[in-house]
Design a protein around this motif. Structure first.
Motif, PDB file in Angstrom:
ATOM      1  N   VAL A 124      40.182  39.814  28.128  1.00  0.00           N
ATOM      2  CA  VAL A 124      41.437  39.803  28.883  1.00  0.00           C
ATOM      3  C   VAL A 124      41.345  40.765  30.059  1.00  0.00           C
ATOM      4  O   VAL A 124      41.764  40.438  31.180  1.00  0.00           O
ATOM      5  N   LYS A 125      40.775  41.940  29.859  1.00  0.00           N
ATOM      6  CA  LYS A 125      40.620  42.914  30.945  1.00  0.00           C
ATOM      7  C   LYS A 125      39.746  42.331  32.058  1.00  0.00           C
ATOM      8  O   LYS A 125      40.080  42.424  33.243  1.00  0.00           O
ATOM      9  N   ALA A 126      38.632  41.710  31.684  1.00  0.00           N
ATOM     10  CA  ALA A 126      37.738  41.105  32.675  1.00  0.00           C
ATOM     11  C   ALA A 126      38.437  39.960  33.406  1.00  0.00           C
ATOM     12  O   ALA A 126      38.304  39.821  34.622  1.00  0.00           O
ATOM     13  N   ALA A 127      39.178  39.150  32.668  1.00  0.00           N
ATOM     14  CA  ALA A 127      39.884  38.026  33.279  1.00  0.00           C
ATOM     15  C   ALA A 127      40.952  38.500  34.251  1.00  0.00           C
ATOM     16  O   ALA A 127      41.081  37.966  35.362  1.00  0.00           O
ATOM     17  N   ILE A 128      41.718  39.500  33.874  1.00  0.00           N
ATOM     18  CA  ILE A 128      42.774  40.027  34.745  1.00  0.00           C
ATOM     19  C   ILE A 128      42.170  40.619  36.011  1.00  0.00           C
ATOM     20  O   ILE A 128      42.668  40.391  37.124  1.00  0.00           O
ATOM     21  N   ASP A 129      41.093  41.367  35.887  1.00  0.00           N
ATOM     22  CA  ASP A 129      40.430  41.936  37.062  1.00  0.00           C
ATOM     23  C   ASP A 129      39.961  40.835  38.012  1.00  0.00           C
ATOM     24  O   ASP A 129      40.173  40.899  39.221  1.00  0.00           O
ATOM     25  N   SER A 130      39.317  39.811  37.447  1.00  0.00           N
ATOM     26  CA  SER A 130      38.818  38.703  38.249  1.00  0.00           C
ATOM     27  C   SER A 130      39.963  37.905  38.877  1.00  0.00           C
ATOM     28  O   SER A 130      39.904  37.527  40.047  1.00  0.00           O
ATOM     29  N   GLY A 131      41.001  37.668  38.094  1.00  0.00           N
ATOM     30  CA  GLY A 131      42.146  36.907  38.587  1.00  0.00           C
ATOM     31  C   GLY A 131      42.884  37.622  39.700  1.00  0.00           C
ATOM     32  O   GLY A 131      43.293  37.006  40.695  1.00  0.00           O
ATOM     33  N   ALA A 132      43.057  38.914  39.561  1.00  0.00           N
ATOM     34  CA  ALA A 132      43.751  39.691  40.590  1.00  0.00           C
ATOM     35  C   ALA A 132      42.948  39.698  41.888  1.00  0.00           C
ATOM     36  O   ALA A 132      43.506  39.568  42.978  1.00  0.00           O
ATOM     37  N   GLU A 133      41.626  39.834  41.776  1.00  0.00           N
ATOM     38  CA  GLU A 133      40.774  39.832  42.963  1.00  0.00           C
ATOM     39  C   GLU A 133      40.868  38.489  43.693  1.00  0.00           C
ATOM     40  O   GLU A 133      40.997  38.445  44.920  1.00  0.00           O
TER      41      GLU A 133
END
Length: 98
Positions: free
Chosen positions: A55-64
């Motif tokens: 989830v942390k990796a997905a949120i970082d990628s999604g926000a970028e």
């Protein structure tokens, strides 16, 4: 909740949210937990679930990705949310279910 973490991505505008959601789902083993939620003033939110690291990796990628198309208003990762938290999320329809 059956999953270990809950991730929220809030943007101003649908295009940014779609790009961000696409990136989240492609970058990590997460599941879209709720359909897009609109709260007014062009604010829209997507919710994903999975293990904390995913989830942390997905949120970082999604926000970028979302920042390339519009404004990211807020991102949040909630590890180990209480089971009752699921009650406030809109229910997502899955293929084959009515």
């Amino acid at each position: 909740m059956a999953q270990s973490a809950l991730g929220l991505l809030e943007t101003r505008g649908l295009t940014a949210l779609v790009a961000g959601t696409d990136a989240m789902l492609k970058s990590a083993n997460v599941t879209l937990a709720a359909p897009m939620t609109q709260v007014g003033n062009a604010l829209v939110t997507a919710v994903v679930t999975g293990d904390v690291a995913a989830v942390k990796a997905a949120i970082d990628s999604g926000a970028e990705a979302a920042r390339q198309y519009g404004e990211v208003v807020s991102v949040q990762v909630i590890p180990r949310p209480h089971d009752d938290t699921a009650a406030i999320l809109p229910k997502i329809k899955t293929a084959g279910k009515k």
